[in-house]
Design a protein around this motif. Structure first.
Motif, PDB file in Angstrom:
ATOM      1  N   SER A 103      23.822 -31.670  -8.895  1.00 58.53           N
ATOM      2  CA  SER A 103      24.361 -30.156  -9.293  1.00 58.53           C
ATOM      3  C   SER A 103      25.327 -29.424  -8.534  1.00 58.53           C
ATOM      4  N   LYS A 104      23.411 -28.702  -7.587  1.00 58.61           N
ATOM      5  CA  LYS A 104      23.409 -27.827  -6.758  1.00 58.61           C
ATOM      6  C   LYS A 104      24.241 -28.322  -5.325  1.00 58.61           C
ATOM      7  N   ARG A 105      23.958 -29.718  -5.079  1.00 59.30           N
ATOM      8  CA  ARG A 105      25.690 -29.942  -3.927  1.00 59.30           C
ATOM      9  C   ARG A 105      27.188 -30.217  -4.194  1.00 59.30           C
ATOM     10  N   ALA A 106      26.732 -30.330  -5.378  1.00 57.19           N
ATOM     11  CA  ALA A 106      28.315 -29.912  -6.063  1.00 57.19           C
ATOM     12  C   ALA A 106      28.578 -28.998  -6.043  1.00 57.19           C
ATOM     13  N   HIS A 107      27.780 -27.365  -6.444  1.00 56.22           N
ATOM     14  CA  HIS A 107      28.221 -26.650  -6.127  1.00 56.22           C
ATOM     15  C   HIS A 107      28.360 -26.415  -5.266  1.00 56.22           C
ATOM     16  N   VAL A 108      27.437 -26.636  -3.636  1.00 53.82           N
ATOM     17  CA  VAL A 108      28.186 -25.547  -2.445  1.00 53.82           C
ATOM     18  C   VAL A 108      29.008 -26.334  -1.754  1.00 53.82           C
ATOM     19  N   ILE A 109      29.960 -27.877  -2.504  1.00 55.59           N
ATOM     20  CA  ILE A 109      31.253 -28.035  -1.740  1.00 55.59           C
ATOM     21  C   ILE A 109      32.024 -27.777  -1.918  1.00 55.59           C
ATOM     22  N   LYS A 110      32.002 -27.396  -3.803  1.00 58.17           N
ATOM     23  CA  LYS A 110      32.756 -26.084  -4.682  1.00 58.17           C
ATOM     24  C   LYS A 110      32.878 -24.833  -4.180  1.00 58.17           C
ATOM     25  N   ALA A 111      31.937 -24.512  -3.587  1.00 54.32           N
ATOM     26  CA  ALA A 111      31.782 -23.344  -2.654  1.00 54.32           C
ATOM     27  C   ALA A 111      32.278 -22.664  -1.782  1.00 54.32           C
ATOM     28  N   LEU A 112      32.549 -24.067  -0.878  1.00 56.18           N
ATOM     29  CA  LEU A 112      33.098 -24.183   0.213  1.00 56.18           C
ATOM     30  C   LEU A 112      34.140 -24.488   0.286  1.00 56.18           C
ATOM     31  N   LEU A 113      35.237 -25.002  -0.989  1.00 55.50           N
ATOM     32  CA  LEU A 113      36.381 -25.076  -1.504  1.00 55.50           C
ATOM     33  C   LEU A 113      37.299 -23.963  -1.918  1.00 55.50           C
ATOM     34  N   TYR A 114      36.282 -23.338  -2.979  1.00 51.80           N
ATOM     35  CA  TYR A 114      36.772 -21.851  -3.084  1.00 51.80           C
ATOM     36  C   TYR A 114      37.153 -21.007  -1.802  1.00 51.80           C
ATOM     37  N   ALA A 115      36.234 -20.584  -0.834  1.00 48.71           N
ATOM     38  CA  ALA A 115      36.665 -19.719   0.394  1.00 48.71           C
ATOM     39  C   ALA A 115      37.489 -20.604   1.236  1.00 48.71           C
ATOM     40  N   ALA A 116      37.591 -21.706   0.931  1.00 50.91           N
ATOM     41  CA  ALA A 116      38.897 -22.322   1.729  1.00 50.91           C
ATOM     42  C   ALA A 116      40.130 -22.006   0.821  1.00 50.91           C
ATOM     43  N   GLN A 117      40.492 -21.405   0.067  1.00 50.65           N
ATOM     44  CA  GLN A 117      41.851 -21.726  -0.862  1.00 50.65           C
ATOM     45  C   GLN A 117      41.670 -20.269  -0.464  1.00 50.65           C
ATOM     46  N   THR A 118      40.972 -18.609  -0.995  1.00 50.53           N
ATOM     47  CA  THR A 118      40.448 -17.412  -0.369  1.00 50.53           C
ATOM     48  C   THR A 118      41.061 -17.546   0.535  1.00 50.53           C
ATOM     49  N   PHE A 119      40.627 -18.192   1.914  1.00 48.29           N
ATOM     50  CA  PHE A 119      41.468 -17.404   3.385  1.00 48.29           C
ATOM     51  C   PHE A 119      42.453 -18.326   2.933  1.00 48.29           C
ATOM     52  N   TYR A 120      42.761 -18.910   2.690  1.00 50.86           N
ATOM     53  CA  TYR A 120      44.393 -19.419   2.581  1.00 50.86           C
ATOM     54  C   TYR A 120      45.074 -18.685   1.855  1.00 50.86           C
ATOM     55  N   ALA A 121      45.124 -17.929   1.148  1.00 49.87           N
ATOM     56  CA  ALA A 121      45.833 -17.152   0.474  1.00 49.87           C
ATOM     57  C   ALA A 121      46.086 -16.505   0.775  1.00 49.87           C
ATOM     58  N   PHE A 122      44.934 -15.444   1.403  1.00 57.52           N
ATOM     59  CA  PHE A 122      44.831 -14.623   1.985  1.00 57.52           C
ATOM     60  C   PHE A 122      46.523 -14.475   3.463  1.00 57.52           C
ATOM     61  N   MET A 123      45.306 -15.734   4.046  1.00 56.86           N
ATOM     62  CA  MET A 123      46.253 -16.301   4.925  1.00 56.86           C
ATOM     63  C   MET A 123      48.221 -15.920   4.666  1.00 56.86           C
ATOM     64  N   LEU A 124      48.695 -16.393   3.741  1.00 56.94           N
ATOM     65  CA  LEU A 124      50.052 -16.834   3.221  1.00 56.94           C
ATOM     66  C   LEU A 124      50.969 -14.955   2.451  1.00 56.94           C
ATOM     67  N   MET A 125      49.497 -14.671   1.934  1.00 57.85           N
ATOM     68  CA  MET A 125      49.577 -12.914   1.985  1.00 57.85           C
ATOM     69  C   MET A 125      50.221 -11.989   3.259  1.00 57.85           C
ATOM     70  N   LEU A 126      49.858 -12.439   4.611  1.00 59.00           N
ATOM     71  CA  LEU A 126      49.560 -12.326   5.482  1.00 59.00           C
ATOM     72  C   LEU A 126      51.595 -12.222   6.015  1.00 59.00           C
ATOM     73  N   LEU A 127      51.928 -13.541   5.488  1.00 60.49           N
ATOM     74  CA  LEU A 127      52.921 -14.148   6.249  1.00 60.49           C
ATOM     75  C   LEU A 127      53.795 -13.639   5.196  1.00 60.49           C
ATOM     76  N   PHE A 128      53.628 -13.337   3.725  1.00 58.76           N
ATOM     77  CA  PHE A 128      54.330 -12.714   3.326  1.00 58.76           C
ATOM     78  C   PHE A 128      54.551 -11.093   3.391  1.00 58.76           C
ATOM     79  N   MET A 129      53.596 -10.378   3.944  1.00 58.74           N
ATOM     80  CA  MET A 129      53.309  -8.728   4.415  1.00 58.74           C
ATOM     81  C   MET A 129      54.675  -9.442   5.250  1.00 58.74           C
ATOM     82  N   THR A 130      55.323  -9.909   6.114  1.00 60.78           N
ATOM     83  CA  THR A 130      55.899  -9.574   7.462  1.00 60.78           C
ATOM     84  C   THR A 130      56.880  -9.031   6.895  1.00 60.78           C
ATOM     85  N   TYR A 131      57.125  -8.659   5.845  1.00 60.86           N
ATOM     86  CA  TYR A 131      57.878  -8.061   5.014  1.00 60.86           C
ATOM     87  C   TYR A 131      59.326  -8.388   5.346  1.00 60.86           C
TER      88      TYR A 131
END
Length: 163
Positions: A103-131
């Motif tokens: 369970s601890k190992r799975a939680h670390v992997i899920k945290a890495l996936l969550y961080a990747a999603q968050t980074f990716y989402a903000f990069m998409l937001m920057l694309l949108f913010m080219t206006y």
């Protein structure tokens, strides 16, 4: 002030510039998408860039889908595991590990996936913010295509503001 008479010391004044728009526009002249090197120099580069933005938007939905599948996999495995020693060998569960360690190992992997999603989402937001309207449409089309292909097991409502 007119600085045209000044010597610019050999600087190449013909190099492309990046417009940083703070208001909505359809203009693609001197458009740079997030990075200075992602510069739109004509119709062909605009089309390829918009297709790349659509692909990036769809890939974000693919990442979200993969994360959901991983969470489902981990939840199923956790229910099947005894609280003692695990004797089964899978890519995520090794012999001799107990449910808490897995369970601890799975939680670390899920945290890495969550961080990747968050980074990716903000990069998409920057694309949108080219206006730029074309880029905004491409981000939206990418989300549509991604949800169409990868979102069959997901609610259409988002649970996060940006990601």
């Amino acid at each position: 002030m007119d600085h045209s008479h000044m010597d610019h010391g050999g600087m190449d004044m013909s190099a492309h510039r990046c417009n940083m728009n703070m208001l909505f526009t359809w203009n693609t002249e001197n458009l740079c998408i997030v990075f200075r090197w992602w510069h739109i120099s004509g119709t062909v580069s605009l089309i390829f860039s918009l297709l790349a933005v659509v692909a990036l938007g769809a890939a974000y939905e693919a990442l979200r889908s993969a994360t959901r599948r991983y969470e489902t996999f981990v939840d199923k495995r956790a229910e099947e595991l005894p609280n003692g020693t695990v004797t089964e060998r899978t890519p995520f569960l090794w012999s001799g590990r107990n449910q808490v360690e897995v369970s601890k190992r799975a939680h670390v992997i899920k945290a890495l996936l969550y961080a990747a999603q968050t980074f990716y989402a903000f990069m998409l937001m920057l694309l949108f913010m080219t206006y730029n309207g074309w880029v905004m449409i491409a981000v939206t089309v990418g989300a549509f295509v991604g949800y169409l292909v990868f979102g069959n097991s997901t609610s259409a409502t988002k649970d996060g503001a940006c990601h």
